[in-house]
Write a protein that holds these residues in place. Structure first.
Motif, PDB file in Angstrom:
ATOM      1  N   SER A  62      40.412  11.526 -20.137  1.00 26.67           N
ATOM      2  CA  SER A  62      40.876  12.664 -19.336  1.00 26.67           C
ATOM      3  C   SER A  62      39.896  13.811 -19.503  1.00 26.67           C
ATOM      4  O   SER A  62      39.073  13.824 -20.416  1.00 26.67           O
ATOM      5  CB  SER A  62      42.281  13.097 -19.772  1.00 26.67           C
ATOM      6  N   ALA A  64      36.835  16.669 -18.381  1.00 24.67           N
ATOM      7  CA  ALA A  64      35.457  16.600 -17.884  1.00 24.67           C
ATOM      8  C   ALA A  64      34.534  17.074 -18.991  1.00 24.67           C
ATOM      9  O   ALA A  64      34.834  18.042 -19.706  1.00 24.67           O
ATOM     10  CB  ALA A  64      35.289  17.459 -16.639  1.00 24.67           C
ATOM     11  N   ARG A  77      33.641  12.564 -15.801  1.00 25.85           N
ATOM     12  CA  ARG A  77      35.064  12.890 -15.625  1.00 25.85           C
ATOM     13  C   ARG A  77      35.918  11.663 -15.913  1.00 25.85           C
ATOM     14  O   ARG A  77      35.389  10.572 -16.144  1.00 25.85           O
ATOM     15  CB  ARG A  77      35.296  13.364 -14.197  1.00 25.85           C
ATOM     16  N   GLN A  78      37.236  11.857 -15.854  1.00 25.26           N
ATOM     17  CA  GLN A  78      38.185  10.786 -16.125  1.00 25.26           C
ATOM     18  C   GLN A  78      37.761   9.495 -15.436  1.00 25.26           C
ATOM     19  O   GLN A  78      37.423   9.484 -14.254  1.00 25.26           O
ATOM     20  CB  GLN A  78      39.566  11.200 -15.643  1.00 25.26           C
ATOM     21  N   GLU A  96      36.424  20.717 -19.189  1.00 23.95           N
ATOM     22  CA  GLU A  96      37.842  20.681 -18.803  1.00 23.95           C
ATOM     23  C   GLU A  96      38.554  19.885 -19.885  1.00 23.95           C
ATOM     24  O   GLU A  96      38.190  18.741 -20.151  1.00 23.95           O
ATOM     25  CB  GLU A  96      37.996  19.988 -17.448  1.00 23.95           C
TER      26      GLU A  96
END
Length: 113
Positions: A62, A64, A77-78, A96
């Motif tokens: 999960s 970033a 990212r995810q 993130e």
């Protein structure tokens, strides 16, 4: 071969180790040959540039991350992942909040102390 006798890892049963600066770690399955680890990052947390003799493959569960491996930097990212050969300098900046799932071979004995 010596095996950790814990065959199942239930997230709610695994203790988190606070590493400081918005980073914490859960040790999942391991033996002397391999290890899987979940690393949680708050937004803005840094995984300092480092290298180790272990082969590492990681999956972005999960969030970033801005990942640097050797001379290359990429935002992942995810659902993305990456591979780090032994002794290659690498690190990340969490852009993130999220978590990485890391697998190492051989196991990171330094994580078990």
């Amino acid at each position: 071969m010596m095996y950790n006798k814990i065959f199942f890892q239930v997230n709610s049963d695994i203790e988190w180790k606070e590493l400081g600066n918005g980073v914490s770690r859960q040790i999942l399955g391991h033996d002397g040959q391999m290890m899987m680890v979940k690393v949680k990052f708050e937004s803005g947390a840094v995984g300092a540039m480092h290298q180790h003799p272990h082969v590492q493959v990681s999956y972005v569960e999960s969030g970033a991350f801005e990942l640097t491996i050797g001379e290359e930097t990429k935002i992942l990212r995810q659902g993305d992942g990456y591979f780090v050969p032994p002794n290659v300098l690498h690190g990340c900046l969490c852009i993130e909040a999220g978590a990485l799932i890391d697998a190492f071979t051989p196991a990171r004995e330094d994580f078990l102390v």
